[in-house]
Design a protein around this motif. Sequence first.
Motif, short mmCIF file in Angstrom:
data_model
loop_
_atom_site.label_atom_id
_atom_site.label_comp_id
_atom_site.label_asym_id
_atom_site.label_seq_id
_atom_site.Cartn_x
_atom_site.Cartn_y
_atom_site.Cartn_z
N CYS A 40 33.48 -36.75 47.62
CA CYS A 40 34.25 -35.75 46.54
C CYS A 40 33.26 -34.41 46.34
N ASN A 41 32.49 -34.03 47.03
CA ASN A 41 31.75 -32.91 46.98
C ASN A 41 31.09 -32.80 45.62
N GLN A 42 30.32 -33.75 45.45
CA GLN A 42 29.58 -33.92 44.08
C GLN A 42 30.46 -33.68 42.85
N GLY A 43 31.62 -34.39 42.68
CA GLY A 43 32.48 -34.44 41.57
C GLY A 43 33.30 -33.23 41.57
N LYS A 44 33.17 -32.24 42.73
CA LYS A 44 34.15 -31.03 42.73
C LYS A 44 35.56 -31.27 43.24
N PRO B 58 20.45 -37.57 34.33
CA PRO B 58 19.88 -38.19 35.37
C PRO B 58 20.30 -38.00 36.48
N PRO B 59 19.48 -38.22 37.84
CA PRO B 59 20.07 -37.81 39.02
C PRO B 59 21.02 -38.64 39.48
N LYS B 60 22.00 -38.45 40.25
CA LYS B 60 22.96 -39.30 40.75
C LYS B 60 22.82 -38.93 42.51
N LYS B 61 23.26 -40.36 42.98
CA LYS B 61 23.31 -40.13 44.33
C LYS B 61 24.64 -39.68 44.84
N HIS B 62 24.84 -38.87 45.89
CA HIS B 62 25.93 -38.32 46.54
C HIS B 62 25.61 -38.53 48.01
N MET B 63 26.62 -38.21 48.64
CA MET B 63 26.93 -37.87 49.95
C MET B 63 27.43 -36.47 50.45
N GLY B 64 27.12 -35.58 49.62
CA GLY B 64 27.42 -34.12 49.79
C GLY B 64 28.89 -34.01 49.88
N LYS B 65 29.49 -33.45 50.83
CA LYS B 65 30.90 -33.08 51.19
C LYS B 65 31.56 -34.21 51.96
N MET B 66 30.88 -35.55 52.00
CA MET B 66 31.55 -36.48 52.85
C MET B 66 32.60 -37.24 51.92
N CYS C 32 32.23 -40.81 42.51
CA CYS C 32 33.39 -41.18 42.99
C CYS C 32 33.21 -42.60 43.28
N PRO C 33 34.29 -43.26 43.60
CA PRO C 33 34.16 -44.76 44.19
C PRO C 33 33.92 -45.05 45.61
N ALA C 34 33.64 -43.80 46.20
CA ALA C 34 33.36 -44.00 47.74
C ALA C 34 32.00 -44.77 48.06
N LEU C 35 32.22 -45.67 49.07
CA LEU C 35 30.87 -46.46 49.69
C LEU C 35 30.37 -45.83 50.74
N GLY C 36 29.14 -45.84 51.12
CA GLY C 36 28.37 -45.30 52.25
C GLY C 36 27.29 -46.24 52.55
N PHE C 37 26.61 -45.58 53.63
CA PHE C 37 25.12 -46.11 53.93
C PHE C 37 24.17 -45.47 53.33
#
Length: 64
Positions: A54-58, A44-52, A28-33
Amino acid sequence: CNIDTFDPNTANITANDLGPMNVKCGYCPALGFEVEFKWNQEDPPKKHMGKMCCNQGKIIRFAD
């Protein structure tokens, strides 16, 4: 921190620096540190912030 005992003139105050908040979630378009992100096991692997965000596209966000 107890506001009644806080002394802003304390000499040992150190600043925190997480760097720029410019890393985008792979789902998703969320930005983080950078320190908030993990890599998933997809190919390919994707970066994500877990549940912070979109919960990895869920969580599907509606278009504006």
